[in-house]
Scaffold this active site. Sequence first.
Site, PDB file in Angstrom:
ATOM      1  N   LYS A 207      39.611  41.960  35.788  1.00 33.28           N
ATOM      2  CA  LYS A 207      40.593  41.195  36.270  1.00 33.28           C
ATOM      3  C   LYS A 207      41.390  40.540  35.270  1.00 33.28           C
ATOM      4  O   LYS A 207      40.723  39.645  34.469  1.00 33.28           O
ATOM      5  CB  LYS A 207      39.985  39.997  37.282  1.00 33.28           C
ATOM      6  N   LYS A 261      42.409  44.597  38.743  1.00 29.44           N
ATOM      7  CA  LYS A 261      43.366  43.755  39.356  1.00 29.44           C
ATOM      8  C   LYS A 261      44.090  43.241  38.195  1.00 29.44           C
ATOM      9  O   LYS A 261      43.841  42.857  37.382  1.00 29.44           O
ATOM     10  CB  LYS A 261      42.571  42.714  40.071  1.00 29.44           C
TER      11      LYS A 261
END
Length: 337
Positions: A207, A261
């Site tokens: 992330k 992400k």
Amino acid sequence: MSESWPKHDMSFLQGRRPRRLRRTEWSRNMVRETELLPRDLIWPLFVIEGQNERTQIKTMPGVERLTIDLLVEAAKAARDAGIPALALFPNTPDHLRSEDGAEAYNPDNLMCRALAAIKSAVPEIGLIADVALDEYSSDGQDGLVRDGHILNDETVAAMVRSALVQAKAGADIIAPSDMMDGRVAAIRHALDADGFEHVQIMSYAAKYASCYYGPFREAVGSGSRLRGDKRTYQMDYANSDEALREIEQDIAEGADSVMIKPGMPYLDIVRRAKDAFNVPIYVYQVSGEYAMIELAGAAGAINRDAAVLESLWAFKRAGANGILTYYALEMARKLGR
Ligand code: PBG
């Protein structure tokens, strides 16, 4: 006139004409390498307190926060459209946010009530519970803060408690989105010790510290509180070897699947992860990506519907096994037809 246009001598091609395969619709269909199906789509949903109420998110036109009763209706629609799972995010009332984020492990918090309501009304759909403190803390950081530093091990202790109340409420998949070190192993251990060995962990393994989360922070009400950034735990967008190390460690700690992400700017990471690891790889088309497509579409700069389809297909081509997307319901309905 056109008959008289001169032809180049193409004998160097020796018969190799790639356009042959693309010449007709049936042939393009026959050689298509990837599919996009309703079961590829996971639908993120925002939950609020109240009854029969939906509120607009200014920066995400077309996405609404829903009260639990309406959330249950949305879950039924998702199930009927062939969506396998939902990802829930609570907008915790202001007065319940605190420095220690203790609401995260209140077994009666908004998230737990939402999980339980959907689990009993729509047991066929999978429920993914985000675990991080930003949706419960007064400062909008994903971890506990002391003297301006994000504490790792103290945050992990709070997250373990949060994951346990979510599993008890009916979460099928725990999805830690905080990027603290060691949280996957800690949560796995606690789940197993409490009889939840069947509950999966989908870790937000790679992330990145990204500007594309802006609209999400409005949606869950953490953006206006956040001071500074998240760069001491979320990843530097200059790196990709580091993403592979993060993913490798999360798998070793017991993650059943991993997530990359944001999505579209990180397709290279999706592909590297798919090639390197033999676990399901998910990708999150985040709020800012959604906003870009919607706003550019509304401005007439791009064809919105075409952009949605092309963006989702790009994730499949990059190797994703599934996509978290705010377009899930709309697209599952379209693709299902
Ligand atoms: C919370 C969390 C975030 C997102 C998912 N879980 C925001 C953040 O890390 O600041 C972003 C999702 C989106 O932008 O759609 N930890």
